[in-house]
Write an enzyme that holds these catalytic residues in place. Structure first.
Site, short mmCIF file in Angstrom:
data_model
loop_
_atom_site.label_atom_id
_atom_site.label_comp_id
_atom_site.label_asym_id
_atom_site.label_seq_id
_atom_site.Cartn_x
_atom_site.Cartn_y
_atom_site.Cartn_z
N GLU A 129 28.17 73.72 -10.79
CA GLU A 129 27.57 73.89 -9.27
C GLU A 129 26.66 72.82 -8.48
O GLU A 129 26.73 72.29 -7.56
CB GLU A 129 26.80 75.16 -9.08
CG GLU A 129 27.72 76.47 -9.33
CD GLU A 129 26.89 77.74 -9.33
OE1 GLU A 129 26.54 78.47 -8.30
OE2 GLU A 129 26.40 77.74 -10.50
N SER A 132 14.55 44.28 16.55
CA SER A 132 15.98 44.01 16.15
C SER A 132 16.54 42.53 17.12
O SER A 132 15.69 41.88 17.84
CB SER A 132 16.94 45.04 16.36
OG SER A 132 16.80 45.64 17.62
N GLU A 163 20.35 30.19 11.26
CA GLU A 163 20.09 30.95 10.05
C GLU A 163 21.03 31.83 9.77
O GLU A 163 21.36 32.81 10.58
CB GLU A 163 18.67 31.77 9.88
CG GLU A 163 17.56 30.84 10.12
CD GLU A 163 16.32 31.61 10.46
OE1 GLU A 163 16.41 32.95 10.29
OE2 GLU A 163 15.11 30.99 10.56
N LYS A 194 23.03 35.12 9.08
CA LYS A 194 22.49 36.61 9.20
C LYS A 194 23.23 37.38 8.07
O LYS A 194 24.37 37.62 7.99
CB LYS A 194 23.08 37.07 10.42
CG LYS A 194 22.25 38.44 10.85
CD LYS A 194 22.59 38.92 12.14
CE LYS A 194 21.71 40.28 12.45
NZ LYS A 194 22.27 41.45 11.65
N ASP A 210 23.48 40.56 5.84
CA ASP A 210 23.52 42.09 6.24
C ASP A 210 22.46 42.86 5.03
O ASP A 210 23.31 43.49 4.10
CB ASP A 210 24.76 42.62 6.65
CG ASP A 210 24.57 44.04 7.13
OD1 ASP A 210 23.28 44.31 7.46
OD2 ASP A 210 25.50 44.89 7.14
N GLU A 241 14.51 39.22 4.26
CA GLU A 241 15.73 40.30 4.08
C GLU A 241 16.05 40.39 2.58
O GLU A 241 15.99 39.22 1.81
CB GLU A 241 16.97 39.50 4.78
CG GLU A 241 18.15 40.49 4.92
CD GLU A 241 17.92 41.12 6.41
OE1 GLU A 241 16.97 41.07 7.04
OE2 GLU A 241 18.82 41.92 6.48
N TYR A 281 12.22 34.71 6.40
CA TYR A 281 12.58 34.33 7.71
C TYR A 281 11.64 34.02 9.01
O TYR A 281 11.81 33.46 9.78
CB TYR A 281 14.07 34.33 8.15
CG TYR A 281 14.24 35.75 8.14
CD1 TYR A 281 13.60 36.53 9.05
CD2 TYR A 281 15.22 36.31 7.23
CE1 TYR A 281 14.02 37.90 9.16
CE2 TYR A 281 15.63 37.79 7.35
CZ TYR A 281 14.70 38.46 8.40
OH TYR A 281 15.17 39.91 8.14
N LYS A 285 27.63 37.12 16.43
CA LYS A 285 28.29 37.91 15.14
C LYS A 285 29.76 37.13 15.10
O LYS A 285 30.25 36.93 15.94
CB LYS A 285 28.36 39.26 15.45
CG LYS A 285 27.25 40.12 15.60
CD LYS A 285 26.75 40.13 14.25
CE LYS A 285 25.43 41.38 14.23
NZ LYS A 285 26.15 42.93 14.43
N CYS A 334 38.03 72.75 29.13
CA CYS A 334 37.32 72.56 28.12
C CYS A 334 37.79 73.21 26.82
O CYS A 334 37.82 74.41 26.82
CB CYS A 334 35.70 73.16 28.54
SG CYS A 334 34.45 73.06 27.22
N CYS A 340 35.01 76.13 25.99
CA CYS A 340 34.56 77.46 26.80
C CYS A 340 35.91 77.87 27.63
O CYS A 340 35.87 78.87 28.37
CB CYS A 340 33.33 77.26 27.65
SG CYS A 340 33.44 76.18 28.88
N CYS A 400 33.37 69.23 31.63
CA CYS A 400 33.58 70.92 31.53
C CYS A 400 32.63 71.22 32.96
O CYS A 400 31.49 70.78 32.84
CB CYS A 400 33.00 71.22 30.38
SG CYS A 400 32.69 72.98 30.10
N CYS A 426 28.95 77.32 29.21
CA CYS A 426 29.49 76.63 28.01
C CYS A 426 28.92 76.60 26.75
O CYS A 426 27.79 76.06 26.67
CB CYS A 426 30.01 75.08 28.28
SG CYS A 426 30.84 74.30 27.17
#
Ligand code: IVH
Length: 716
Positions: A48, A95, A129, A131, A133, A188, A256, A341, A435, A438, A453, A459
């Site tokens: 389980e 970011s 630099e 990047k 991830d 990083e 960095y 990117k 919808c 509903c 909707c 709803c």
């Protein structure tokens, strides 16, 4: 949790359901771990237990972005007892905005020049630099000694993982003098590709061994996770509660960036990187000054595959730190850096079905259900189809082979159909006009691309989505009121409106009769008590959270904050919104003049407060919840603090953007039109009617030079 509440195949879960279930599984597995390892008294069979772990794993593989810091996959056995302490960063960890092509980069550079009032062809020096991830970390050094390290967390507050970071050999314990008294260094943490593959093979082997032990009916030991990509492996390794496990993992660190510093020890980013090297940090050897970003981007794209680690782009940072300081931040990203990117990775798969989901504003959103496919580092089974026009434009039909792409942690997108010319193709997809939740008509208004909707309050999907939003983390943050419980209480008729949540205690006895809510095992008996306590804890909340929780269209966290700061109290806001119904009224003008609140947002707000049923629901809620007033900004910190400013005409030494950003940083409200409430009008060249209006109303007028002086700029 009972089995009946977990009926869906992992592939069928929505993202919200997956998040909810991962949270429940983390708690449940932690509970069994404790019984097994610490009390030696398991409640469930190994089989389980394994089922739970596997379910958790299966969901994590499909939703890698939802993997929790306390994921059972990243925990080992008895070490689960306590989590990590929270650690607040001295300077927020932000970011980066993304660029995808040369035009994006050119716009980024042009914006810098405009902001700094430089000539259109003024040279800008950037450092490039790669990047990586991985996971960003914040390292605090006091008097040259490493004292604390934390994960990024939400950017404001992360988890204190100091002991784990101390196992990294790339991390200097002490800095060579001279150094600032206090400095935060950011970098990083990542895993090389080869190390990741070896580590994954080890984990797969360990998993097979475990399966074999299970076959033989032997004791199983801790769960084993197989990481899906290097980032996932690095994250899991860094978040071990037992740092000897982190020590055994091949983690690396590139430094960095600088966070808070008692004094800024460099004048350019290039010098900063030199300093990091002198302090014995590893700086990515590919970091370099560049003159042509596009050329560097092409070079990295071609060398990418040969690197020891995965990169998903290149970060370009403006070299001059004094310029970085002037440029500052907008939202959560600096104006002086950008992540360019690489093009998104694409893959092909079969479209099995199109699902239509109903959001909290009634928007019908189509979603592709696909045969599992590996793209951009993870296996995906769902992708967004945006809206009905997109489906029609791309003529996407069930059964088609489609191309999809995934860039970074963005939701996968369907690019188009590959085999549109095959003879046995199905009929065009017909978007529902009722919808799916509903059965009400779903209509498109004017030029809206979204079909909605019309069921409003009847709803169930909208009601449930609104309630879920109300309770969610960024909103009221009521622990224990996740999707599953919201649905349950809604189905049971106990919660139909936000205020009902605060009336749940009236039904405590009834809830305790439910399976899993206090009738059965001892561990369940606290469930109701805990939930009611979590609700009770939210009777006072910051005004901005409260506004966001109301779920008014277009009022996200950011706009909620703007409104809270402007109106200071819910009473004031409520009253002004009602007055603002009249176009041209003072209240409407005031709303329109709030920086960041455009006309579309203003309309949504006014419409929300124009509906009696919304006012009733709000007032009902206010019987239980007190949103905290936002004090007027202090009057003393700067001549502009708490004052309202209007800029007009052309400034000569500052760009409008820089001037406004500075005024806002000094806690001024910058508005567009002059009224009795305006404190200052800053007048540039060729100022028109606003300067005249200021004179007429007796509002104080400042020249550009006066503004510079009062705002603390050096004389031009
Ligand atoms: S600078 C304000 N430099 O990218 C400056 N970030 O999207 C913010 N990253 O969370 C960070 N390599 O995890 C910076 N050379 C680099 C980076 C880098 C990777 C990551 C970092 C950050 C994310 C921002």
């Amino acid at each position: 949790m009972t089995a009946s509440l977990r009926p869906l195949a992992p592939e069928a879960l929505t993202e919200a359901q997956a998040a909810e279930e991962l949270a429940a599984l983390a708690a449940e597995i932690a509970h069994h771990d404790r019984l097994y390892h610490e009390k030696d008294a398991p409640e469930v069979s190994d089989a389980e237990y394994d089922l739970l772990v596997r379910r958790n794993r299966a969901i994590e593989v499909l939703f890698p972005d939802l993997i929790r810091p306390d994921s059972p996959s990243t925990r080992v056995g008895s070490a689960v007892a306590e989590g990590f302490a929270k650690s607040r960063h001295l300077a927020p960890m932000l970011s980066l905005d993304n660029a995808f092509d040369e035009a994006d980069f050119a716009e980024f550079a042009a914006r810098i020049r405009r902001f700094l009032s430089l000539a259109e062809d003024a040279p800008l020096d950037f450092i490039a630099e790669p990047k990586i991830d991985g996971l960003s970390v914040n390292l605090l050094y006091e008097r040259g000694r490493f004292v604390k390290g934390a994960t990024r967390g939400d950017g404001i507050e992360g988890e204190d993982i100091t002991p784990n970071l101390l196992t990294l050999k790339d991390l200097p314990r002490e800095l060579e003098a001279p150094f600032p008294d206090l400095i935060e260094i950011r970098g990083e943490v990542f895993m090389d590709r080869a190390d990741f593959l070896a580590f994954r093979a080890e984990q797969e082997h360990a998993l097979a061994e475990r399966e074999a032990r299970k076959e033989r009916g032997e004791k199983l030991g801790p769960a084993v996770t197989v990481p899906v990509n290097p980032r996932n492996a690095a994250a899991g390794s860094l978040r071990q509660l037992d740092s000897s496990i982190t020590a055994s993992r091949p983690l690396k660190l590139f430094a960095y960036a600088m966070g808070q510093a008692s004094e800024v020890p460099a004048d350019t980013h290039e010098h900063w990187l030199d300093l990091l090297r002198r302090w014995k940090f590893t700086v990515n050897p590919l970091s370099t000054p560049i003159t042509d970003a596009a050329e560097f981007q092409r070079k990295m794209a071609s060398e990418r595959a040969a690197l020891a680690y995965d990169i998903d782009g290149v970060v370009y940072k403006l070299n001059r730190l004094d310029w970085q300081a002037r440029l500052g931040f907008v939202g959560r990203a600096p104006r002086w850096a950008i992540a360019w990117k690489f093009p998104a990775e694409q893959a092909r798969t079969r479209l099995l079905d199109i699902e239509v989901q109903v959001g909290r504003t009634g928007a019908l959103t189509p979603r592709a259900v696909m045969a599992p496919v590996f793209v951009g580092g993870v296996t995906v089974t769902h992708a967004t189809l945006h809206n009905e026009d997109e489906i029609a434009r791309k003529d996407i039909r069930i059964g088609d082979t489609i191309t999809l792409q995934r860039a970074g942690d963005v939701i996968p997108q369907v690019v188009g159909v590959v085999d549109a010319d095959r003879p046995d193709r199905g009929p065009p997809y017909v978007f529902p006009t009722v919808c799916p939740a509903c059965g009400s008509h779903a209509v498109r208004e004017n030029d809206d691309v979204v079909r909605r909707c019309t069921g409003g309050l009847i709803c169930p999907a909208q009601t449930v989505e609104r309630l879920k939003h109300f309770c969610s983390r960024g909103a009221m943050d009521i622990e224990g009121m996740g999707e599953e419980n919201v649905i349950l209480f809604h189905e049971q008729g106990l919660v139909k409106s936000p205020a009902d949540i605060f009336r749940l205690q009236e039904h405590a006895e009834r809830i305790r009769q439910w399976e899993g809510w206090g009738k059965g095992a001892k561990t369940e008996s606290k469930r109701v008590t805990n939930l009611l306590a979590a609700i009770e804890a939210r009777r006072r909340v910051p005004l901005e959270r409260f506004l966001f929780a109301l779920g008014i269209r277009r009022i996200g966290a950011q706009n909620a904050k703007l409104l809270a700061r402007h109106y200071h109290s819910i009473a004031q806001l409520r009253a002004r919104m009602i007055d603002a119904r009249v176009i041209g009224s003072d209240a409407r003008e005031e709303l329109g003049s709030i920086q960041g609140i455009g006309p579309a947002i203003a309309t949504e707000l006014v419409e929300f407060f124009a509906e009696q049923h919304n006012l009733d629901a709000l007032d009902d809620l206010l019987r239980y919840v007190t949103p905290e007033d936002v004090p007027e900004a202090g009057e003393t910190d700067s001549p502009f603090s708490g004052r309202t400013l209007v800029f007009t005409g052309t400034l000569e030494t500052l760009s409008r953007a820089e001037a406004e950003a500075k005024a806002e940083a000094l806690r001024a409200k910058v508005t567009k039109s002059v009224s009795k409430k305006t404190d200052f009008v800053v007048v540039g060249a060729d100022a028109g009617s606003k300067a005249a209006k200021a004179a007429e109303l007796g509002v104080r007028v400042l020249s550009e030079a006066e503004f510079r002086e009062m705002a603390g700029f050096p004389p031009a």
